[in-house]
Design a protein around this motif. Structure first.
Motif, short mmCIF file in Angstrom:
data_model
loop_
_atom_site.label_atom_id
_atom_site.label_comp_id
_atom_site.label_asym_id
_atom_site.label_seq_id
_atom_site.Cartn_x
_atom_site.Cartn_y
_atom_site.Cartn_z
N SER A 85 -2.67 0.46 1.25
CA SER A 85 -3.49 1.35 0.37
C SER A 85 -4.59 0.71 -0.45
N VAL A 86 -4.52 -0.94 -0.37
CA VAL A 86 -6.11 -1.36 -0.62
C VAL A 86 -7.34 -0.97 0.56
N LEU A 136 5.31 4.28 -5.26
CA LEU A 136 3.67 4.90 -5.12
C LEU A 136 2.23 5.00 -6.23
N GLY A 137 3.38 5.34 -7.77
CA GLY A 137 2.22 5.57 -8.57
C GLY A 137 1.46 3.83 -9.05
N ILE A 138 2.73 2.99 -8.94
CA ILE A 138 2.37 1.71 -9.23
C ILE A 138 0.91 1.12 -8.64
N LEU A 139 0.98 1.46 -6.97
CA LEU A 139 -0.12 1.34 -6.18
C LEU A 139 -0.90 2.09 -6.57
N ARG A 140 -1.54 2.77 -6.79
CA ARG A 140 -2.56 4.09 -7.06
C ARG A 140 -2.66 3.57 -7.89
N ASP A 160 -1.92 -9.83 -4.08
CA ASP A 160 -1.04 -10.09 -4.57
C ASP A 160 -0.48 -9.85 -5.89
N ARG A 161 -1.05 -9.32 -7.33
CA ARG A 161 -0.50 -8.95 -8.02
C ARG A 161 -0.15 -7.33 -7.62
N THR A 162 -0.51 -6.84 -7.47
CA THR A 162 0.05 -5.73 -7.05
C THR A 162 1.89 -6.14 -6.81
N ARG A 163 1.27 -6.60 -4.98
CA ARG A 163 2.83 -7.45 -4.30
C ARG A 163 3.37 -7.93 -5.92
#
Length: 195
Positions: free
Chosen positions: A100-101, A158-162, A181-184
């Motif tokens: 995603s990133v 998916l919402g968190i990632l986006r 790292d923050r997204t993880r």
């Protein structure tokens, strides 16, 4: 919105790819206001008549770009969920975040422009199908990993990632590693009760 005419020969496909690449370049730079059929044709090095053979207007160009971007992400998700990396929740999350990133930050201005364009275009069932398929693929893997409510969880992940990646792209994010790292942490924190 479908292409006016489907390219059948390699030369025609190359022409359509060139037109879409030119449109993506314009969307990545000045944005929607700069995207005109004349500007795209000039950037692609084709006549306006050639462009109109395939795309009836700006909306068709934008719809094709949105579909292409979603198809690229779908392809990445398909590879991930079918790989050995998807055998544990943590590895699945890591792979989804990396993909995603890489996808959204490859051309953040294009992503932002297409997100804006999508809100202004009529619904596109073909583009929506890509999004639905991504959710189904992730939900199926989550179900295999015994995560409760896999479809809702897939949509939420998916919402968190986006959301996080879009915000970083708008900032712009100077450190991809820190964003990853923050997204993880956010995704794993959300999944913690389920893990």
């Amino acid at each position: 919105m479908e292409l006016r005419k489907q390219p059948r020969q390699d030369r025609s496909r190359a022409k359509v790819d060139g037109i879409l690449a030119a449109a993506a370049d314009l969307c990545s730079g000045p944005g929607l206001d700069a995207l005109t059929t004349n500007a795209v044709a000039a950037r692609a090095g084709v006549s306006i008549g050639s462009l109109y053979q395939y795309f009836p207007g700006k909306a068709a160009l934008l719809a094709a770009l949105i579909r292409a971007e979603r198809a690229n992400l779908l392809e990445a998700v398909e590879r991930i969920v079918c790989s050995d990396a998807a055998q544990s929740l943590t590895k699945l999350v890591d792979e989804l975040i990396e993909a995603s990133v890489a996808h959204y930050l490859a051309r953040p201005a294009l992503t932002r422009t297409l997100t804006l364009a999508q809100s202004q275009l009529p619904p596109d069932p073909a583009a929506d199908e890509f999004s639905a398929r991504i959710t189904v693929l992730i939900a199926a893997r989550l179900e295999e990993l015994a995560i409760p409510g896999p479809e809702t969880t897939a949509r939420d992940v998916l919402g968190i990632l986006r959301g996080m990646i879009d915000a970083a792209g708008a900032a712009p994010e100077p450190d991809r590693g820190a964003l990853t790292d923050r997204t993880r942490r956010a995704v794993l924190g959300y999944l913690q009760p389920a893990a």
